[in-house]
Motif scaffolding. Structure first.
Motif, PDB file in Angstrom:
ATOM      1  N   VAL A  62       0.846  -1.204   0.000  1.00  0.00           N
ATOM      2  CA  VAL A  62       0.000   0.000   0.000  1.00  0.00           C
ATOM      3  C   VAL A  62       0.885   1.259   0.000  1.00  0.00           C
ATOM      4  CG1 VAL A  62      -1.694   1.320   1.335  1.00  0.00           C
ATOM      5  CG2 VAL A  62      -1.941  -1.156   1.123  1.00  0.00           C
ATOM      6  N   HIS A  63       1.999   1.221   0.780  1.00  0.00           N
ATOM      7  CA  HIS A  63       2.929   2.368   0.791  1.00  0.00           C
ATOM      8  C   HIS A  63       3.406   2.655  -0.637  1.00  0.00           C
ATOM      9  CE1 HIS A  63       3.128   2.252   5.099  1.00  0.00           C
ATOM     10  NE2 HIS A  63       4.180   3.030   5.176  1.00  0.00           N
ATOM     11  N   LEU A  64       3.852   1.603  -1.332  1.00  0.00           N
ATOM     12  CA  LEU A  64       4.406   1.800  -2.675  1.00  0.00           C
ATOM     13  C   LEU A  64       3.346   2.352  -3.619  1.00  0.00           C
ATOM     14  CD1 LEU A  64       6.741  -1.280  -3.207  1.00  0.00           C
ATOM     15  CD2 LEU A  64       7.358   1.099  -2.736  1.00  0.00           C
ATOM     16  N   ALA A  65       2.130   1.743  -3.558  1.00  0.00           N
ATOM     17  CA  ALA A  65       1.042   2.226  -4.417  1.00  0.00           C
ATOM     18  C   ALA A  65       0.751   3.690  -4.093  1.00  0.00           C
ATOM     19  CB  ALA A  65      -0.197   1.366  -4.213  1.00  0.00           C
ATOM     20  N   ALA A  66       0.728   4.037  -2.796  1.00  0.00           N
ATOM     21  CA  ALA A  66       0.397   5.409  -2.402  1.00  0.00           C
ATOM     22  C   ALA A  66       1.490   6.388  -2.829  1.00  0.00           C
ATOM     23  CB  ALA A  66       0.187   5.481  -0.896  1.00  0.00           C
ATOM     24  N   ILE A  67       2.762   5.925  -2.779  1.00  0.00           N
ATOM     25  CA  ILE A  67       3.867   6.820  -3.162  1.00  0.00           C
ATOM     26  C   ILE A  67       3.862   7.059  -4.673  1.00  0.00           C
ATOM     27  CG2 ILE A  67       6.401   6.928  -3.386  1.00  0.00           C
ATOM     28  CD1 ILE A  67       6.519   5.607  -0.571  1.00  0.00           C
ATOM     29  N   PHE A  68       3.643   5.964  -5.439  1.00  0.00           N
ATOM     30  CA  PHE A  68       3.781   6.099  -6.892  1.00  0.00           C
ATOM     31  C   PHE A  68       2.482   6.488  -7.603  1.00  0.00           C
ATOM     32  CE2 PHE A  68       7.556   3.565  -5.850  1.00  0.00           C
ATOM     33  CZ  PHE A  68       8.499   4.383  -6.433  1.00  0.00           C
ATOM     34  N   ALA A  85     -13.156   2.724   5.098  1.00  0.00           N
ATOM     35  CA  ALA A  85     -12.832   1.311   4.823  1.00  0.00           C
ATOM     36  C   ALA A  85     -11.322   1.138   4.658  1.00  0.00           C
ATOM     37  CB  ALA A  85     -13.570   0.836   3.570  1.00  0.00           C
ATOM     38  N   VAL A  86     -10.696   2.052   3.889  1.00  0.00           N
ATOM     39  CA  VAL A  86      -9.253   1.960   3.634  1.00  0.00           C
ATOM     40  C   VAL A  86      -8.474   2.140   4.940  1.00  0.00           C
ATOM     41  CG1 VAL A  86      -7.301   3.107   2.498  1.00  0.00           C
ATOM     42  CG2 VAL A  86      -9.397   2.682   1.229  1.00  0.00           C
ATOM     43  N   GLU A  87      -8.861   3.161   5.710  1.00  0.00           N
ATOM     44  CA  GLU A  87      -8.135   3.427   6.967  1.00  0.00           C
ATOM     45  C   GLU A  87      -8.316   2.274   7.957  1.00  0.00           C
ATOM     46  OE1 GLU A  87      -5.985   5.707   7.824  1.00  0.00           O
ATOM     47  OE2 GLU A  87      -6.104   6.818   5.964  1.00  0.00           O
ATOM     48  N   TRP A 146      -1.571  11.602   3.838  1.00  0.00           N
ATOM     49  CA  TRP A 146      -0.257  12.213   3.998  1.00  0.00           C
ATOM     50  C   TRP A 146       0.662  11.839   2.826  1.00  0.00           C
ATOM     51  CZ3 TRP A 146       1.418  14.884   8.592  1.00  0.00           C
ATOM     52  CH2 TRP A 146       0.403  15.023   9.540  1.00  0.00           C
ATOM     53  N   PHE A 147       0.330  10.728   2.172  1.00  0.00           N
ATOM     54  CA  PHE A 147       1.191  10.320   1.047  1.00  0.00           C
ATOM     55  C   PHE A 147       1.123  11.321  -0.096  1.00  0.00           C
ATOM     56  CE2 PHE A 147       1.265   6.219   3.206  1.00  0.00           C
ATOM     57  CZ  PHE A 147       2.608   5.902   3.056  1.00  0.00           C
ATOM     58  N   PRO A 148      -0.083  11.543  -0.713  1.00  0.00           N
ATOM     59  CA  PRO A 148      -0.086  12.478  -1.848  1.00  0.00           C
ATOM     60  C   PRO A 148       0.308  13.903  -1.465  1.00  0.00           C
ATOM     61  CG  PRO A 148      -2.333  11.773  -1.281  1.00  0.00           C
ATOM     62  CD  PRO A 148      -1.401  10.932  -0.482  1.00  0.00           C
ATOM     63  N   HIS A 149       0.000  14.321  -0.203  1.00  0.00           N
ATOM     64  CA  HIS A 149       0.245  15.721   0.150  1.00  0.00           C
ATOM     65  C   HIS A 149       1.659  15.974   0.681  1.00  0.00           C
ATOM     66  CE1 HIS A 149      -3.804  16.678  -0.759  1.00  0.00           C
ATOM     67  NE2 HIS A 149      -4.267  15.771   0.075  1.00  0.00           N
ATOM     68  N   VAL A 150       2.262  14.946   1.293  1.00  0.00           N
ATOM     69  CA  VAL A 150       3.570  15.183   1.924  1.00  0.00           C
ATOM     70  C   VAL A 150       4.637  14.178   1.452  1.00  0.00           C
ATOM     71  CG1 VAL A 150       4.804  15.218   4.103  1.00  0.00           C
ATOM     72  CG2 VAL A 150       2.501  16.155   3.992  1.00  0.00           C
ATOM     73  N   ALA A 151       4.334  12.867   1.637  1.00  0.00           N
ATOM     74  CA  ALA A 151       5.391  11.866   1.411  1.00  0.00           C
ATOM     75  C   ALA A 151       5.853  11.841  -0.046  1.00  0.00           C
ATOM     76  CB  ALA A 151       4.900  10.482   1.844  1.00  0.00           C
ATOM     77  N   THR A 152       4.889  11.789  -0.993  1.00  0.00           N
ATOM     78  CA  THR A 152       5.283  11.711  -2.404  1.00  0.00           C
ATOM     79  C   THR A 152       6.061  12.956  -2.847  1.00  0.00           C
ATOM     80  OG1 THR A 152       3.436  10.269  -2.879  1.00  0.00           O
ATOM     81  CG2 THR A 152       4.435  11.351  -4.761  1.00  0.00           C
ATOM     82  N   PRO A 153       5.566  14.178  -2.539  1.00  0.00           N
ATOM     83  CA  PRO A 153       6.371  15.357  -2.940  1.00  0.00           C
ATOM     84  C   PRO A 153       7.761  15.370  -2.294  1.00  0.00           C
ATOM     85  CG  PRO A 153       4.162  16.023  -2.275  1.00  0.00           C
ATOM     86  CD  PRO A 153       4.260  14.569  -1.982  1.00  0.00           C
ATOM     87  N   TRP A 154       7.849  14.961  -1.006  1.00  0.00           N
ATOM     88  CA  TRP A 154       9.171  14.978  -0.346  1.00  0.00           C
ATOM     89  C   TRP A 154      10.089  13.931  -0.974  1.00  0.00           C
ATOM     90  CZ3 TRP A 154      10.831  11.266   3.726  1.00  0.00           C
ATOM     91  CH2 TRP A 154      12.116  11.557   4.182  1.00  0.00           C
ATOM     92  N   LEU A 155       9.587  12.688  -1.146  1.00  0.00           N
ATOM     93  CA  LEU A 155      10.434  11.640  -1.736  1.00  0.00           C
ATOM     94  C   LEU A 155      10.813  12.011  -3.170  1.00  0.00           C
ATOM     95  CD1 LEU A 155       8.574   8.498  -0.313  1.00  0.00           C
ATOM     96  CD2 LEU A 155      10.824   9.345   0.384  1.00  0.00           C
ATOM     97  N   GLY A 156       9.857  12.636  -3.891  1.00  0.00           N
ATOM     98  CA  GLY A 156      10.141  13.075  -5.262  1.00  0.00           C
ATOM     99  C   GLY A 156      11.250  14.122  -5.274  1.00  0.00           C
TER     100      GLY A 156
END
Ligand code: HEM
Length: 226
Positions: A62-68, A85-87, A146-156
Protein backbone atom coordinates in the motif's frame (compact mmCIF):
# COMPACT_ATOMS: atom_id res chain seq x y z
CA UNK A 1 18.58 19.39 12.49
CA UNK A 2 15.60 18.91 10.13
CA UNK A 3 17.87 19.73 7.19
CA UNK A 4 20.21 16.92 8.23
CA UNK A 5 17.47 14.38 9.03
CA UNK A 6 15.32 14.97 5.94
CA UNK A 7 17.86 16.34 3.47
CA UNK A 8 21.03 14.33 4.19
CA UNK A 9 20.12 11.09 6.03
CA UNK A 10 18.13 9.66 3.05
CA UNK A 11 21.17 10.02 0.76
CA UNK A 12 23.53 8.59 3.39
CA UNK A 13 21.13 5.68 3.80
CA UNK A 14 21.03 4.88 0.07
CA UNK A 15 24.84 5.16 -0.19
CA UNK A 16 25.37 2.82 2.78
CA UNK A 17 22.79 0.43 1.30
CA UNK A 18 24.47 0.29 -2.13
CA UNK A 19 27.98 -0.20 -0.72
CA UNK A 20 26.70 -2.93 1.59
CA UNK A 21 24.77 -4.72 -1.15
CA UNK A 22 27.80 -4.73 -3.46
CA UNK A 23 30.10 -5.97 -0.71
CA UNK A 24 27.66 -8.58 0.51
CA UNK A 25 26.84 -10.08 -2.87
CA UNK A 26 30.39 -10.03 -4.22
CA UNK A 27 32.31 -11.27 -1.23
CA UNK A 28 29.81 -12.91 1.09
CA UNK A 29 26.99 -14.03 -1.18
CA UNK A 30 26.44 -17.32 0.60
CA UNK A 31 26.21 -15.78 4.05
CA UNK A 32 22.80 -14.20 3.38
CA UNK A 33 20.29 -15.76 5.72
CA UNK A 34 17.37 -14.86 7.92
CA UNK A 35 19.08 -17.08 10.55
CA UNK A 36 15.79 -18.83 11.14
CA UNK A 37 15.32 -20.45 14.51
CA UNK A 38 12.36 -22.46 13.23
CA UNK A 39 13.88 -25.79 14.24
CA UNK A 40 14.08 -24.61 17.85
CA UNK A 41 10.46 -23.62 18.17
CA UNK A 42 6.89 -24.38 17.28
CA UNK A 43 3.52 -22.72 17.02
CA UNK A 44 4.39 -19.37 18.59
CA UNK A 45 7.08 -18.72 16.00
CA UNK A 46 4.72 -19.85 13.23
CA UNK A 47 1.89 -17.47 14.19
CA UNK A 48 4.26 -14.57 14.88
CA UNK A 49 6.04 -15.04 11.58
CA UNK A 50 2.89 -15.52 9.46
CA UNK A 51 1.13 -12.49 11.00
CA UNK A 52 4.19 -10.30 10.65
CA UNK A 53 5.17 -11.21 7.10
CA UNK A 54 1.71 -11.15 5.46
CA UNK A 55 0.63 -7.95 7.22
CA UNK A 56 3.84 -5.99 6.66
CA UNK A 57 4.08 -7.03 2.99
CA UNK A 58 0.53 -5.78 2.38
CA UNK A 59 1.24 -2.54 4.31
CA UNK A 60 4.42 -1.94 2.28
CA UNK A 61 2.50 -2.73 -0.94
CA UNK A 62 0.00 0.00 0.00
CA UNK A 63 2.93 2.37 0.79
CA UNK A 64 4.41 1.80 -2.67
CA UNK A 65 1.04 2.23 -4.42
CA UNK A 66 0.40 5.41 -2.40
CA UNK A 67 3.87 6.82 -3.16
CA UNK A 68 3.78 6.10 -6.89
CA UNK A 69 0.07 6.68 -7.57
CA UNK A 70 -0.83 9.81 -5.56
CA UNK A 71 -3.71 10.70 -7.91
CA UNK A 72 -5.33 7.28 -7.42
CA UNK A 73 -5.00 7.60 -3.63
CA UNK A 74 -6.62 11.04 -3.66
CA UNK A 75 -9.54 9.65 -5.73
CA UNK A 76 -9.82 6.56 -3.51
CA UNK A 77 -10.05 8.67 -0.36
CA UNK A 78 -12.57 11.14 -1.82
CA UNK A 79 -15.69 9.35 -0.47
CA UNK A 80 -16.20 9.08 3.32
CA UNK A 81 -17.21 5.39 3.09
CA UNK A 82 -14.12 4.40 1.11
CA UNK A 83 -11.89 6.54 3.31
CA UNK A 84 -13.11 4.76 6.44
CA UNK A 85 -12.83 1.31 4.82
CA UNK A 86 -9.25 1.96 3.63
CA UNK A 87 -8.13 3.43 6.97
CA UNK A 88 -9.78 0.62 8.98
CA UNK A 89 -8.14 -2.05 6.77
CA UNK A 90 -4.76 -0.30 7.07
CA UNK A 91 -5.10 -0.09 10.84
CA UNK A 92 -6.05 -3.76 11.11
CA UNK A 93 -3.00 -4.71 9.04
CA UNK A 94 -0.75 -2.41 11.07
CA UNK A 95 -1.96 -3.92 14.35
CA UNK A 96 -1.55 -7.47 12.98
CA UNK A 97 2.05 -6.65 11.99
CA UNK A 98 2.67 -5.13 15.43
CA UNK A 99 1.30 -8.22 17.18
CA UNK A 100 3.37 -10.54 14.97
CA UNK A 101 6.51 -8.54 15.63
CA UNK A 102 5.97 -8.52 19.40
CA UNK A 103 5.51 -12.32 19.32
CA UNK A 104 8.66 -12.72 17.21
CA UNK A 105 10.56 -10.51 19.66
CA UNK A 106 9.29 -12.22 22.81
CA UNK A 107 10.03 -15.71 21.52
CA UNK A 108 13.66 -14.63 21.10
CA UNK A 109 14.07 -14.13 24.86
CA UNK A 110 14.60 -17.85 25.59
CA UNK A 111 16.74 -18.01 22.40
CA UNK A 112 19.27 -15.45 23.60
CA UNK A 113 22.11 -17.74 22.55
CA UNK A 114 21.24 -17.45 18.85
CA UNK A 115 20.31 -13.75 19.00
CA UNK A 116 23.05 -11.15 18.58
CA UNK A 117 22.97 -7.44 19.40
CA UNK A 118 22.31 -6.60 15.73
CA UNK A 119 19.19 -8.81 15.83
CA UNK A 120 17.88 -6.99 18.90
CA UNK A 121 18.66 -3.63 17.27
CA UNK A 122 16.74 -4.58 14.10
CA UNK A 123 13.80 -5.80 16.17
CA UNK A 124 13.74 -2.53 18.16
CA UNK A 125 13.92 -0.40 15.00
CA UNK A 126 11.16 -2.43 13.32
CA UNK A 127 9.04 -2.10 16.46
CA UNK A 128 9.56 1.69 16.41
CA UNK A 129 8.69 1.76 12.69
CA UNK A 130 5.46 -0.19 13.01
CA UNK A 131 4.41 1.54 16.26
CA UNK A 132 4.91 5.05 14.80
CA UNK A 133 3.09 3.93 11.60
CA UNK A 134 0.09 2.74 13.62
CA UNK A 135 0.29 5.92 15.69
CA UNK A 136 0.16 8.12 12.58
CA UNK A 137 -2.64 5.99 11.11
CA UNK A 138 -4.77 6.19 14.24
CA UNK A 139 -4.14 9.76 15.45
CA UNK A 140 -3.37 11.90 12.38
CA UNK A 141 -6.45 12.43 10.21
CA UNK A 142 -6.32 10.98 7.59
CA UNK A 143 -3.10 9.01 7.58
CA UNK A 144 -3.11 7.77 3.98
CA UNK A 145 -3.74 11.30 2.70
CA UNK A 146 -0.26 12.21 4.00
CA UNK A 147 1.19 10.32 1.05
CA UNK A 148 -0.09 12.48 -1.85
CA UNK A 149 0.24 15.72 0.15
CA UNK A 150 3.57 15.18 1.92
CA UNK A 151 5.39 11.87 1.41
CA UNK A 152 5.28 11.71 -2.40
CA UNK A 153 6.37 15.36 -2.94
CA UNK A 154 9.17 14.98 -0.35
CA UNK A 155 10.43 11.64 -1.74
CA UNK A 156 10.14 13.07 -5.26
CA UNK A 157 12.25 16.10 -4.26
CA UNK A 158 14.89 13.71 -2.87
CA UNK A 159 14.91 11.79 -6.16
CA UNK A 160 15.41 15.07 -8.06
CA UNK A 161 18.37 15.83 -5.74
CA UNK A 162 16.61 18.99 -4.50
CA UNK A 163 15.28 18.00 -1.05
CA UNK A 164 12.20 19.99 0.07
CA UNK A 165 12.80 19.80 3.84
CA UNK A 166 10.06 22.42 4.40
CA UNK A 167 7.44 19.80 3.40
CA UNK A 168 8.19 17.63 6.44
CA UNK A 169 9.75 20.05 8.94
CA UNK A 170 6.48 20.92 10.71
CA UNK A 171 4.89 17.48 10.81
CA UNK A 172 4.01 15.61 14.03
CA UNK A 173 6.97 13.87 15.73
CA UNK A 174 5.58 10.39 14.99
CA UNK A 175 5.63 11.01 11.23
CA UNK A 176 9.18 12.38 11.45
CA UNK A 177 10.46 9.37 13.41
CA UNK A 178 8.63 7.06 10.98
CA UNK A 179 10.23 8.67 7.91
CA UNK A 180 13.80 8.87 9.26
CA UNK A 181 13.67 5.41 10.87
CA UNK A 182 12.60 3.95 7.49
CA UNK A 183 15.87 5.19 5.98
CA UNK A 184 17.89 3.80 8.91
CA UNK A 185 16.28 0.39 8.33
CA UNK A 186 16.96 0.60 4.58
CA UNK A 187 20.66 1.28 5.27
CA UNK A 188 20.89 -1.72 7.59
CA UNK A 189 19.48 -4.24 5.09
CA UNK A 190 22.80 -5.66 3.78
CA UNK A 191 24.47 -5.74 7.20
CA UNK A 192 21.85 -7.63 9.18
CA UNK A 193 19.48 -10.56 8.78
CA UNK A 194 17.19 -8.11 6.94
CA UNK A 195 19.32 -9.09 3.90
CA UNK A 196 16.89 -11.94 3.30
CA UNK A 197 14.39 -9.26 2.16
CA UNK A 198 16.48 -8.81 -1.00
CA UNK A 199 17.16 -12.49 -1.61
CA UNK A 200 13.80 -14.07 -0.76
CA UNK A 201 11.80 -12.69 -3.73
CA UNK A 202 14.53 -13.70 -6.20
CA UNK A 203 14.72 -17.19 -4.80
CA UNK A 204 10.97 -17.79 -4.53
CA UNK A 205 9.77 -16.10 -7.71
CA UNK A 206 12.32 -17.41 -10.17
CA UNK A 207 13.47 -20.75 -8.82
CA UNK A 208 12.56 -23.92 -10.72
CA UNK A 209 9.85 -25.99 -9.07
CA UNK A 210 12.34 -28.83 -8.68
CA UNK A 211 16.07 -28.84 -9.20
CA UNK A 212 17.66 -32.26 -9.90
CA UNK A 213 21.43 -32.37 -9.77
CA UNK A 214 23.21 -35.55 -10.85
CA UNK A 215 26.32 -36.08 -8.82
CA UNK A 216 27.15 -39.41 -10.41
CA UNK A 217 27.05 -40.39 -14.12
CA UNK A 218 23.45 -40.25 -15.20
CA UNK A 219 21.93 -43.76 -15.48
CA UNK A 220 20.85 -44.78 -18.99
CA UNK A 221 17.09 -45.01 -19.52
CA UNK A 222 15.88 -48.58 -20.04
CA UNK A 223 15.86 -49.38 -23.74
CA UNK A 224 17.61 -46.38 -25.26
CA UNK A 225 18.65 -42.75 -24.90
CA UNK A 226 17.09 -40.86 -22.01
C1 HEM B 1 10.84 0.45 6.38
C2 HEM B 1 9.85 1.03 5.76
C3 HEM B 1 8.46 1.23 6.35
C4 HEM B 1 7.70 0.38 7.13
C5 HEM B 1 8.08 -1.03 7.63
C6 HEM B 1 6.44 1.06 7.42
C7 HEM B 1 5.41 0.52 8.19
C8 HEM B 1 4.22 1.15 8.43
C9 HEM B 1 3.12 0.57 9.19
C10 HEM B 1 3.10 -0.81 9.83
C11 HEM B 1 2.10 1.48 9.20
C12 HEM B 1 0.73 1.34 9.87
C13 HEM B 1 -0.29 1.01 8.80
C14 HEM B 1 -1.67 1.33 9.26
O1 HEM B 1 -1.97 1.06 10.43
O2 HEM B 1 -2.45 1.85 8.44
C15 HEM B 1 2.55 2.64 8.44
C16 HEM B 1 1.80 3.77 8.23
C17 HEM B 1 2.23 4.87 7.55
N1 HEM B 1 3.47 5.06 6.96
FE1 HEM B 1 4.95 3.70 6.90
N2 HEM B 1 6.47 2.31 6.83
C18 HEM B 1 7.68 2.46 6.17
C19 HEM B 1 8.11 3.56 5.47
C20 HEM B 1 7.39 4.74 5.31
C21 HEM B 1 7.86 5.91 4.60
C22 HEM B 1 9.24 6.05 3.91
C23 HEM B 1 6.87 6.83 4.67
C24 HEM B 1 6.80 8.21 4.10
C25 HEM B 1 7.80 9.04 4.04
C26 HEM B 1 5.76 6.25 5.42
C27 HEM B 1 4.57 6.88 5.72
C28 HEM B 1 3.51 6.31 6.41
C29 HEM B 1 2.20 6.98 6.63
C30 HEM B 1 1.80 8.37 6.14
C31 HEM B 1 1.41 6.06 7.34
C32 HEM B 1 -0.06 6.24 7.80
C33 HEM B 1 -0.91 5.53 6.73
C34 HEM B 1 -2.38 5.38 7.12
O3 HEM B 1 -2.87 6.07 7.97
O4 HEM B 1 -3.06 4.52 6.53
N3 HEM B 1 6.12 4.98 5.79
N4 HEM B 1 3.83 2.41 8.00
Amino acid sequence: MDAFLFGVVPYLSVAVLLVGLLRRFRAMRYTVTSASSQLLEGRLQYWGSVSWHYAILLVLGVHLAAIFLPGAVTRLLSGPGRLLAVEATGLALGLTALWGLVVLGLRRVPLRGTTGWADWAVLALLLAQVATGVWVASTARWGLAWFPHVATPWLGSLARLAPRVDLVANLPWAFKVHAVNAFVLIALVPYTRLAHVVVAPVEYLWRLPQVVIWRRPRPAAPGGTP
